[in-house]
Design a protein around this motif. Sequence first.
Motif, PDB file in Angstrom:
ATOM      1  N   ASP A 198      18.853  23.235 -38.760  1.00 19.38           N
ATOM      2  CA  ASP A 198      20.064  22.598 -38.598  1.00 19.38           C
ATOM      3  C   ASP A 198      20.581  22.485 -37.282  1.00 19.38           C
ATOM      4  O   ASP A 198      21.687  22.220 -37.148  1.00 19.38           O
ATOM      5  CB  ASP A 198      21.096  23.998 -39.359  1.00 19.38           C
ATOM      6  CG  ASP A 198      20.821  24.003 -40.920  1.00 19.38           C
ATOM      7  OD1 ASP A 198      20.583  22.803 -41.465  1.00 19.38           O
ATOM      8  OD2 ASP A 198      20.874  25.138 -41.448  1.00 19.38           O
ATOM      9  N   LEU A 199      19.899  22.766 -36.286  1.00 20.51           N
ATOM     10  CA  LEU A 199      20.241  22.523 -34.918  1.00 20.51           C
ATOM     11  C   LEU A 199      20.055  20.917 -34.642  1.00 20.51           C
ATOM     12  O   LEU A 199      19.447  20.275 -35.415  1.00 20.51           O
ATOM     13  CB  LEU A 199      19.064  23.109 -33.845  1.00 20.51           C
ATOM     14  CG  LEU A 199      19.227  24.818 -33.798  1.00 20.51           C
ATOM     15  CD1 LEU A 199      18.287  25.336 -32.567  1.00 20.51           C
ATOM     16  CD2 LEU A 199      20.603  25.029 -33.251  1.00 20.51           C
ATOM     17  N   TYR A 200      20.880  20.537 -33.664  1.00 20.86           N
ATOM     18  CA  TYR A 200      20.806  19.027 -33.325  1.00 20.86           C
ATOM     19  C   TYR A 200      19.256  18.683 -32.882  1.00 20.86           C
ATOM     20  O   TYR A 200      18.938  19.609 -31.824  1.00 20.86           O
ATOM     21  CB  TYR A 200      21.968  18.729 -32.296  1.00 20.86           C
ATOM     22  CG  TYR A 200      21.575  17.437 -31.610  1.00 20.86           C
ATOM     23  CD1 TYR A 200      21.805  16.254 -32.311  1.00 20.86           C
ATOM     24  CD2 TYR A 200      21.032  17.599 -30.408  1.00 20.86           C
ATOM     25  CE1 TYR A 200      21.781  15.165 -31.471  1.00 20.86           C
ATOM     26  CE2 TYR A 200      20.835  16.389 -29.726  1.00 20.86           C
ATOM     27  CZ  TYR A 200      21.423  14.892 -30.340  1.00 20.86           C
ATOM     28  OH  TYR A 200      20.810  13.835 -29.748  1.00 20.86           O
ATOM     29  N   TRP A 201      18.894  17.567 -33.300  1.00 26.07           N
ATOM     30  CA  TRP A 201      17.565  17.231 -32.610  1.00 26.07           C
ATOM     31  C   TRP A 201      17.833  15.739 -32.302  1.00 26.07           C
ATOM     32  O   TRP A 201      18.351  15.067 -32.673  1.00 26.07           O
ATOM     33  CB  TRP A 201      16.552  17.227 -33.840  1.00 26.07           C
ATOM     34  CG  TRP A 201      15.729  18.343 -33.786  1.00 26.07           C
ATOM     35  CD1 TRP A 201      16.417  19.485 -34.135  1.00 26.07           C
ATOM     36  CD2 TRP A 201      14.280  18.488 -33.905  1.00 26.07           C
ATOM     37  NE1 TRP A 201      15.414  20.612 -34.266  1.00 26.07           N
ATOM     38  CE2 TRP A 201      14.106  20.269 -34.158  1.00 26.07           C
ATOM     39  CE3 TRP A 201      13.147  17.973 -34.064  1.00 26.07           C
ATOM     40  CZ2 TRP A 201      12.771  20.540 -34.452  1.00 26.07           C
ATOM     41  CZ3 TRP A 201      11.951  18.429 -33.986  1.00 26.07           C
ATOM     42  CH2 TRP A 201      11.777  19.804 -34.237  1.00 26.07           C
ATOM     43  N   PRO A 202      17.277  15.441 -31.117  1.00 24.28           N
ATOM     44  CA  PRO A 202      17.575  13.828 -30.543  1.00 24.28           C
ATOM     45  C   PRO A 202      16.923  12.940 -31.431  1.00 24.28           C
ATOM     46  O   PRO A 202      15.729  13.147 -32.218  1.00 24.28           O
ATOM     47  CB  PRO A 202      16.579  14.046 -29.315  1.00 24.28           C
ATOM     48  CG  PRO A 202      16.280  15.538 -28.909  1.00 24.28           C
ATOM     49  CD  PRO A 202      16.513  15.962 -30.149  1.00 24.28           C
TER      50      PRO A 202
ATOM     51  N   LYS B 183      16.649   5.261 -40.893  1.00 24.39           N
ATOM     52  CA  LYS B 183      17.135   4.047 -40.447  1.00 24.39           C
ATOM     53  C   LYS B 183      18.176   3.383 -41.304  1.00 24.39           C
ATOM     54  O   LYS B 183      17.566   3.337 -42.756  1.00 24.39           O
ATOM     55  CB  LYS B 183      16.303   3.072 -39.830  1.00 24.39           C
ATOM     56  CG  LYS B 183      17.006   1.710 -39.226  1.00 24.39           C
ATOM     57  CD  LYS B 183      15.944   0.791 -38.525  1.00 24.39           C
ATOM     58  CE  LYS B 183      14.757   0.195 -39.392  1.00 24.39           C
ATOM     59  NZ  LYS B 183      14.029  -0.662 -38.779  1.00 24.39           N
ATOM     60  N   ARG B 184      19.570   3.202 -41.153  1.00 20.58           N
ATOM     61  CA  ARG B 184      20.173   2.523 -42.282  1.00 20.58           C
ATOM     62  C   ARG B 184      19.918   1.167 -42.706  1.00 20.58           C
ATOM     63  O   ARG B 184      19.680   0.402 -41.688  1.00 20.58           O
ATOM     64  CB  ARG B 184      21.665   2.853 -42.126  1.00 20.58           C
ATOM     65  CG  ARG B 184      22.662   2.511 -43.445  1.00 20.58           C
ATOM     66  CD  ARG B 184      23.663   3.104 -43.132  1.00 20.58           C
ATOM     67  NE  ARG B 184      24.653   3.012 -44.446  1.00 20.58           N
ATOM     68  CZ  ARG B 184      25.754   3.451 -44.835  1.00 20.58           C
ATOM     69  NH1 ARG B 184      26.429   4.130 -43.799  1.00 20.58           N
ATOM     70  NH2 ARG B 184      26.102   3.402 -45.975  1.00 20.58           N
ATOM     71  N   SER B 185      19.800   0.634 -43.769  1.00 22.24           N
ATOM     72  CA  SER B 185      19.766  -0.666 -43.932  1.00 22.24           C
ATOM     73  C   SER B 185      20.471  -1.577 -43.320  1.00 22.24           C
ATOM     74  O   SER B 185      21.749  -1.381 -43.307  1.00 22.24           O
ATOM     75  CB  SER B 185      19.566  -0.923 -45.635  1.00 22.24           C
ATOM     76  OG  SER B 185      18.836  -0.072 -46.285  1.00 22.24           O
ATOM     77  N   GLY B 186      19.977  -2.597 -42.439  1.00 18.81           N
ATOM     78  CA  GLY B 186      20.765  -3.697 -41.858  1.00 18.81           C
ATOM     79  C   GLY B 186      20.930  -3.187 -40.373  1.00 18.81           C
ATOM     80  O   GLY B 186      21.693  -3.751 -39.811  1.00 18.81           O
ATOM     81  N   SER B 187      20.549  -1.777 -40.125  1.00 17.72           N
ATOM     82  CA  SER B 187      20.674  -1.352 -38.557  1.00 17.72           C
ATOM     83  C   SER B 187      19.338  -1.041 -38.144  1.00 17.72           C
ATOM     84  O   SER B 187      18.425  -0.900 -38.810  1.00 17.72           O
ATOM     85  CB  SER B 187      21.366  -0.030 -38.773  1.00 17.72           C
ATOM     86  OG  SER B 187      21.502   0.859 -37.495  1.00 17.72           O
ATOM     87  N   ASP B 188      19.363  -1.214 -36.739  1.00 19.48           N
ATOM     88  CA  ASP B 188      18.129  -0.801 -36.190  1.00 19.48           C
ATOM     89  C   ASP B 188      18.042   0.836 -35.352  1.00 19.48           C
ATOM     90  O   ASP B 188      17.032   1.083 -34.760  1.00 19.48           O
ATOM     91  CB  ASP B 188      17.895  -1.797 -34.940  1.00 19.48           C
ATOM     92  CG  ASP B 188      17.405  -3.294 -35.612  1.00 19.48           C
ATOM     93  OD1 ASP B 188      16.985  -3.349 -36.460  1.00 19.48           O
ATOM     94  OD2 ASP B 188      17.974  -4.282 -34.765  1.00 19.48           O
ATOM     95  N   ARG B 189      19.204   1.255 -35.701  1.00 15.25           N
ATOM     96  CA  ARG B 189      19.230   2.667 -34.891  1.00 15.25           C
ATOM     97  C   ARG B 189      18.570   3.641 -35.824  1.00 15.25           C
ATOM     98  O   ARG B 189      18.641   3.748 -36.997  1.00 15.25           O
ATOM     99  CB  ARG B 189      20.710   3.006 -35.027  1.00 15.25           C
ATOM    100  CG  ARG B 189      20.990   4.237 -34.201  1.00 15.25           C
ATOM    101  CD  ARG B 189      22.533   4.645 -34.395  1.00 15.25           C
ATOM    102  NE  ARG B 189      22.610   6.102 -34.030  1.00 15.25           N
ATOM    103  CZ  ARG B 189      23.311   6.901 -34.289  1.00 15.25           C
ATOM    104  NH1 ARG B 189      24.100   6.557 -35.253  1.00 15.25           N
ATOM    105  NH2 ARG B 189      23.338   8.334 -33.677  1.00 15.25           N
ATOM    106  N   ILE B 190      17.757   4.152 -34.952  1.00 16.00           N
ATOM    107  CA  ILE B 190      17.033   5.585 -35.576  1.00 16.00           C
ATOM    108  C   ILE B 190      17.753   6.637 -35.358  1.00 16.00           C
ATOM    109  O   ILE B 190      18.258   7.063 -34.577  1.00 16.00           O
ATOM    110  CB  ILE B 190      15.546   5.705 -35.012  1.00 16.00           C
ATOM    111  CG1 ILE B 190      14.755   4.359 -35.186  1.00 16.00           C
ATOM    112  CG2 ILE B 190      15.057   6.740 -35.316  1.00 16.00           C
ATOM    113  CD1 ILE B 190      14.325   4.055 -36.476  1.00 16.00           C
ATOM    114  N   GLU B 191      17.730   7.748 -36.479  1.00 16.54           N
ATOM    115  CA  GLU B 191      18.436   8.900 -36.570  1.00 16.54           C
ATOM    116  C   GLU B 191      17.504   9.798 -37.151  1.00 16.54           C
ATOM    117  O   GLU B 191      16.940   9.829 -38.026  1.00 16.54           O
ATOM    118  CB  GLU B 191      19.773   8.674 -37.545  1.00 16.54           C
ATOM    119  CG  GLU B 191      20.592   7.797 -36.983  1.00 16.54           C
ATOM    120  CD  GLU B 191      22.091   7.646 -38.081  1.00 16.54           C
ATOM    121  OE1 GLU B 191      22.346   8.797 -38.433  1.00 16.54           O
ATOM    122  OE2 GLU B 191      22.117   6.689 -38.633  1.00 16.54           O
ATOM    123  N   CYS B 192      17.562  11.283 -36.342  1.00 12.44           N
ATOM    124  CA  CYS B 192      16.635  12.156 -36.778  1.00 12.44           C
ATOM    125  C   CYS B 192      17.631  13.183 -37.791  1.00 12.44           C
ATOM    126  O   CYS B 192      18.915  13.472 -37.113  1.00 12.44           O
ATOM    127  CB  CYS B 192      16.335  12.898 -35.491  1.00 12.44           C
ATOM    128  SG  CYS B 192      15.335  14.379 -36.030  1.00 12.44           S
TER     129      CYS B 192
END
Length: 284
Positions: free
Chosen positions: A144-148, A264-273
């Motif tokens: 549950d900690l934030y990861w980059p 990655k959300r459909s239509g977006s190039d942003r990667i999220e952890c």
Amino acid sequence: MKTMRLLTMTIAAMVASGAFAQEKTNAWPWDFPQNVKIEAELGQTVLSCQGHYFSAVKKNEDLTKSTLIWYDTKVDKVGDGTITVARFGETVEVPNALIVPLKKGQKAKKGDILLTWWQGGSGMQRAIVIDDSTPTEPTAVFIDLYWPDDPNDPKVEERAKGRKLEPNSFNVLTDGEWESGAQVAYREDGEWKSGILMHADGNKLLLSGWASKLVAVDKDVCKLVPFKEKIKKGDKVWCEWLDYYKPNYIVEKIDQKLGHVWVKRSGSDRIECKGITQITKTLN
């Protein structure tokens, strides 16, 4: 001067009559029994949000909007529907519903999901075991900690090292069980929202939701989010966003050992952890 004196007398009369009396906050506003049955004994480690709760009560805050962080404490006395806990040399009597006992003698193995706290920091955490050479003191990565978001960020490597946990400081969670620490999705106003199960009583659940705010919900509008769901690269999943689960995310990378997924959300190039509790296919 007479006008000022008259105004002062009028205000004093209104205060005395209760016209300016502040409305007292309900010290238990949730539709959930505060004396829910739990099992705890003297000296046992428990998670409790007593500090923030009583501070909010004292300040007359709206408790349903108050951040209630669950810290590790020790049982000082077991009462009837309450537990007296000790932390930093102070003791306070807490309703059972604000206590989650951590069982003694728990043993963990690689891949187990644990309910514990951020040892080395503070606050309730789920963790995944990466080293079980000492089952009563496993090394675990906090989920549950934030990861980059960048998997190559040096902080990812630091987080991935995990931490050796103290004995008697965790509960091993069972996938698919309605138990304290389970991840829950619940339906509200046509949306799926996210919470951590703290207690269950009949058809009522007490959840720790967004920003550690408590919410009571009916079990029949909830689904358990699996800890060990079969998810692979390319899968379309629901993903936690603030206090919601949102659809149409694509899995870019998954590290089952560390309990983290990059999406990655459909239509977006942003990667999220995201931690494994933050994604699921079960809401489709």
